[in-house]
Design a protein around this motif. Structure first.
Motif, PDB file in Angstrom:
ATOM      1  N   GLY A   1       0.827  -1.195   0.000  1.00 22.50           N
ATOM      2  CA  GLY A   1       0.000   0.000   0.000  1.00 22.50           C
ATOM      3  C   GLY A   1       0.866   1.251   0.000  1.00 22.50           C
ATOM      4  O   GLY A   1       2.034   1.212   0.402  1.00 22.50           O
ATOM      5  N   PRO A   2       0.332   2.378  -0.427  1.00 22.66           N
ATOM      6  CA  PRO A   2       1.136   3.599  -0.502  1.00 22.66           C
ATOM      7  C   PRO A   2       1.509   4.125   0.878  1.00 22.66           C
ATOM      8  O   PRO A   2       0.773   3.936   1.849  1.00 22.66           O
ATOM      9  CB  PRO A   2       0.221   4.584  -1.239  1.00 22.66           C
ATOM     10  CG  PRO A   2      -1.157   4.112  -0.925  1.00 22.66           C
ATOM     11  CD  PRO A   2      -1.067   2.618  -0.858  1.00 22.66           C
ATOM     12  N   ASP A   3       2.652   4.782   0.980  1.00 22.27           N
ATOM     13  CA  ASP A   3       3.033   5.431   2.225  1.00 22.27           C
ATOM     14  C   ASP A   3       2.019   6.514   2.565  1.00 22.27           C
ATOM     15  O   ASP A   3       1.365   7.089   1.688  1.00 22.27           O
ATOM     16  CB  ASP A   3       4.430   6.052   2.097  1.00 22.27           C
ATOM     17  CG  ASP A   3       5.541   5.010   2.202  1.00 22.27           C
ATOM     18  OD1 ASP A   3       5.316   3.982   2.863  1.00 22.27           O
ATOM     19  OD2 ASP A   3       6.614   5.241   1.627  1.00 22.27           O
ATOM     20  N   GLY A   4       1.884   6.764   3.869  1.00 20.88           N
ATOM     21  CA  GLY A   4       0.997   7.820   4.311  1.00 20.88           C
ATOM     22  C   GLY A   4      -0.451   7.417   4.444  1.00 20.88           C
ATOM     23  O   GLY A   4      -1.301   8.264   4.719  1.00 20.88           O
ATOM     24  N   LEU A   5      -0.773   6.131   4.284  1.00 20.57           N
ATOM     25  CA  LEU A   5      -2.158   5.666   4.346  1.00 20.57           C
ATOM     26  C   LEU A   5      -2.286   4.467   5.273  1.00 20.57           C
ATOM     27  O   LEU A   5      -1.489   3.535   5.218  1.00 20.57           O
ATOM     28  CB  LEU A   5      -2.659   5.271   2.954  1.00 20.57           C
ATOM     29  CG  LEU A   5      -4.078   4.678   2.890  1.00 20.57           C
ATOM     30  CD1 LEU A   5      -5.124   5.757   3.168  1.00 20.57           C
ATOM     31  CD2 LEU A   5      -4.334   4.008   1.539  1.00 20.57           C
ATOM     32  N   VAL A   6      -3.314   4.506   6.125  1.00 16.80           N
ATOM     33  CA  VAL A   6      -3.708   3.361   6.939  1.00 16.80           C
ATOM     34  C   VAL A   6      -5.213   3.208   6.800  1.00 16.80           C
ATOM     35  O   VAL A   6      -5.951   4.201   6.807  1.00 16.80           O
ATOM     36  CB  VAL A   6      -3.326   3.551   8.420  1.00 16.80           C
ATOM     37  CG1 VAL A   6      -3.901   2.420   9.279  1.00 16.80           C
ATOM     38  CG2 VAL A   6      -1.809   3.611   8.597  1.00 16.80           C
ATOM     39  N   VAL A   7      -5.687   1.986   6.652  1.00 15.61           N
ATOM     40  CA  VAL A   7      -7.115   1.706   6.486  1.00 15.61           C
ATOM     41  C   VAL A   7      -7.577   0.854   7.659  1.00 15.61           C
ATOM     42  O   VAL A   7      -6.932  -0.138   8.004  1.00 15.61           O
ATOM     43  CB  VAL A   7      -7.379   0.997   5.142  1.00 15.61           C
ATOM     44  CG1 VAL A   7      -8.868   0.774   4.943  1.00 15.61           C
ATOM     45  CG2 VAL A   7      -6.807   1.821   3.996  1.00 15.61           C
ATOM     46  N   VAL A   8      -8.692   1.241   8.286  1.00 12.24           N
ATOM     47  CA  VAL A   8      -9.168   0.581   9.501  1.00 12.24           C
ATOM     48  C   VAL A   8     -10.628   0.171   9.357  1.00 12.24           C
ATOM     49  O   VAL A   8     -11.339   0.636   8.462  1.00 12.24           O
ATOM     50  CB  VAL A   8      -9.000   1.495  10.734  1.00 12.24           C
ATOM     51  CG1 VAL A   8      -7.541   1.847  10.961  1.00 12.24           C
ATOM     52  CG2 VAL A   8      -9.844   2.758  10.603  1.00 12.24           C
ATOM     53  N   GLY A   9     -11.067  -0.680  10.277  1.00  9.89           N
ATOM     54  CA  GLY A   9     -12.471  -1.055  10.346  1.00  9.89           C
ATOM     55  C   GLY A   9     -12.965  -1.752   9.095  1.00  9.89           C
ATOM     56  O   GLY A   9     -12.219  -2.473   8.422  1.00  9.89           O
ATOM     57  N   ASP A  10     -14.233  -1.504   8.766  1.00 14.71           N
ATOM     58  CA  ASP A  10     -14.849  -2.172   7.621  1.00 14.71           C
ATOM     59  C   ASP A  10     -14.212  -1.780   6.296  1.00 14.71           C
ATOM     60  O   ASP A  10     -14.344  -2.511   5.314  1.00 14.71           O
ATOM     61  CB  ASP A  10     -16.347  -1.854   7.567  1.00 14.71           C
ATOM     62  CG  ASP A  10     -17.173  -2.682   8.539  1.00 14.71           C
ATOM     63  OD1 ASP A  10     -16.601  -3.582   9.171  1.00 14.71           O
ATOM     64  OD2 ASP A  10     -18.378  -2.424   8.671  1.00 14.71           O
ATOM     65  N   ALA A  11     -13.551  -0.639   6.229  1.00 11.23           N
ATOM     66  CA  ALA A  11     -12.870  -0.260   4.992  1.00 11.23           C
ATOM     67  C   ALA A  11     -11.701  -1.183   4.701  1.00 11.23           C
ATOM     68  O   ALA A  11     -11.310  -1.362   3.544  1.00 11.23           O
ATOM     69  CB  ALA A  11     -12.375   1.188   5.075  1.00 11.23           C
ATOM     70  N   ALA A  12     -11.137  -1.797   5.746  1.00 12.52           N
ATOM     71  CA  ALA A  12     -10.036  -2.746   5.575  1.00 12.52           C
ATOM     72  C   ALA A  12     -10.544  -4.175   5.482  1.00 12.52           C
ATOM     73  O   ALA A  12     -10.165  -4.923   4.578  1.00 12.52           O
ATOM     74  CB  ALA A  12      -9.045  -2.618   6.734  1.00 12.52           C
ATOM     75  N   SER A  13     -11.390  -4.567   6.423  1.00 13.90           N
ATOM     76  CA  SER A  13     -11.950  -5.920   6.446  1.00 13.90           C
ATOM     77  C   SER A  13     -13.391  -5.844   6.906  1.00 13.90           C
ATOM     78  O   SER A  13     -13.660  -5.397   8.023  1.00 13.90           O
ATOM     79  CB  SER A  13     -11.159  -6.829   7.393  1.00 13.90           C
ATOM     80  OG  SER A  13      -9.842  -7.024   6.954  1.00 13.90           O
TER      81      SER A  13
END
Length: 444
Positions: A311-323
């Motif tokens: 994944g690109p630097d500077g990004l974290v995905v949490v919750g339902d957006a991730a799983s």
């Protein structure tokens, strides 16, 4: 760590989405960034009421044991506040639970879960997050794109909502957290930047929900606080749950896998209730006065996005957006809290929100979502109408073993306790292979 990464250790963090996952992520990041901005498309209501931005909010929710332990650790005193607001603490031993193998054995369980309507939970978490002076909110605002390039996200583009929509403006940021849930647009925005799509796993059982609130009848005795009637593959793809919530009410959610979805409206709700494996829910509701309309919900497929794989630097995905999981297993809120915990741990370890911290957070978030994802997909795979499900000899072996576990859980409290701990995400599935549990399972 490079010099440029050290320079990015502090600065601005933007959280897209001010639902439960976004609020927990913002709370986790306090003190790690000089500026924290939560961008929320809705205006938050003054009271704990249902809102359009949380379409799943009208259906049964619970915070599993692992989740409410973590919530209390993150926000000390929140459990007492929830209880004061009417949330009910339900011991696992106070749930009448019909598994595919039969009724769970009774035992004096120490574990429990908190049960309330989703607006109560969201409002108290929001109130707590608002106490952090470093967190600011942009309400009634859409994120319409990302700033950056193929290798790095550097902020967001936002625009106010409403009939007179404002100009698009930019918020540069060292860290962007996607907490927009199932409807996330981040994959599309990353493609616009030229980023490779994150690998996805997608499993769709075609589940649909129908829910309604009821006033609890005076003097009624279910013999328990809650009821959970599970599906049984392949011939019983319908389930129902009754949970106590604030206001001396019950929330009842019915669901069915593809081909057995509840029909809309009151007639569909009643028909689905009549089609459950056991009449307990139908009998419990015979004299119950409705406290609201029947509401339907189509959650869509379960999706696991593997942002830790490049994944690109500077990004974290949490919750339902991730799983995002099939909601019949009740894992979503707790996994969202797990994501926030890992975000907190990694930014503390790196003393900031730089790229190295984001990369570690993506790996940690993927790790904590793995077991819930595997459990959810394995159960969905039992239904022939499920698409994208795993298959093969290993899965068949897992199903045979879990069938033995469930059979044991109807008779042996040792197995029942272990099964509950795994389902409550307190212990990993490997608990079922510990000698004391495995021996009880194999002895039947």
């Amino acid at each position: 760590m490079t010099t440029s990464e050290k320079a990015l250790g502090r600065g601005t963090a933007v959280v897209i989405g001010g639902g439960l996952a976004g609020l927990a992520a913002a709370w986790a990041l306090r003190g790690r960034a000089e500026r924290l901005v939560v961008v929320e498309r809705d205006h938050y209501p003054a009271e704990a009421v249902f809102r359009a931005g949380v379409p799943q909010g009208r259906h049964a929710h619970l915070v599993l044991e692992a989740g409410h332990r973590l919530l209390e650790e993150m926000m000390p005193g929140i459990k007492q506040e929830l209880t004061a607001a009417g949330a009910r603490q339900v011991a696992i031993s106070e749930v009448k639970w019909l598994s595919s193998a039969g009724w769970m054995a009774e035992y004096p369980a120490q574990m429990s879960f908190l049960s309330c309507t989703r607006p109560v939970l969201d409002k108290l978490v929001l109130d707590r997050v608002r106490t952090a002076p470093s967190i600011e909110f942009l309400e009634g605002t859409d994120v319409v794109g990302l700033l950056g390039s193929a290798g790095v996200v550097r902020g967001v583009k936002v625009r106010e909502r409403g009939p007179e929509r404002g100009e698009v403006r930019e918020i540069p940021a060292e860290l962007v957290v996607d907490a927009t849930g199932r409807s996330t647009s981040v994959p599309k925005w990353l493609a616009e930047l030229g980023c490779r799509p994150a690998p996805e796993e997608r499993v769709d059982a075609g589940v649909a929900y129908s829910s309604r609130l009821f006033h609890r009848p005076v003097g009624v005795d279910l013999g328990a606080q809650a009821v959970y009637l599970q599906t049984k593959a392949p011939d019983a793809p319908r389930m129902g749950v009754l949970l106590p919530v604030e206001g001396d009410r019950w929330i009842v959610s019915l669901a069915g896998m593809r081909g057995a979805e509840p029909d809309p409206g009151e007639a569909g709700f009643t028909k689905h209730l009549d089609g459950l494996r056991d009449p307990l829910l139908r009998e419990a509701l015979r004299d119950a006065e409705p406290a609201g309309e029947v509401r339907g919900f189509l959650p869509g497929p379960g999706v696991r996005r593997r942002y830790e794989r490049g994944g690109p630097d500077g990004l974290v995905v949490v919750g339902d957006a991730a799983s995002t999981f099939n909601p019949v297993y009740g894992q979503g809120v707790t996994v969202a809290l797990f994501c926030a915990r890992e975000l907190r741990r990694t930014t503390l370890r790196h003393d900031g929100i730089g790229h190295a911290a984001a990369r570690d957070a993506r790996r940690a978030i993927s790790a904590v979502s793995k077991d819930p994802w595997v459990m959810s997909c394995a159960e969905d795979a039992r239904f022939a109408t499920t698409t994208g499900a795993p298959a093969g000899a290993l899965l068949a072996l897992q199903h045979r073993f879990l069938d033995k576990v469930l059979a044991g859980a109807t008779r042996n409290p040792v197995v029942t306790k272990a099964f509950h701990e795994v389902l409550s995400l307190v212990e990993p599935p490997s608990l079922l292979f510990r000698p004391s549990v495995l021996g009880a399972v194999l002895r039947g």
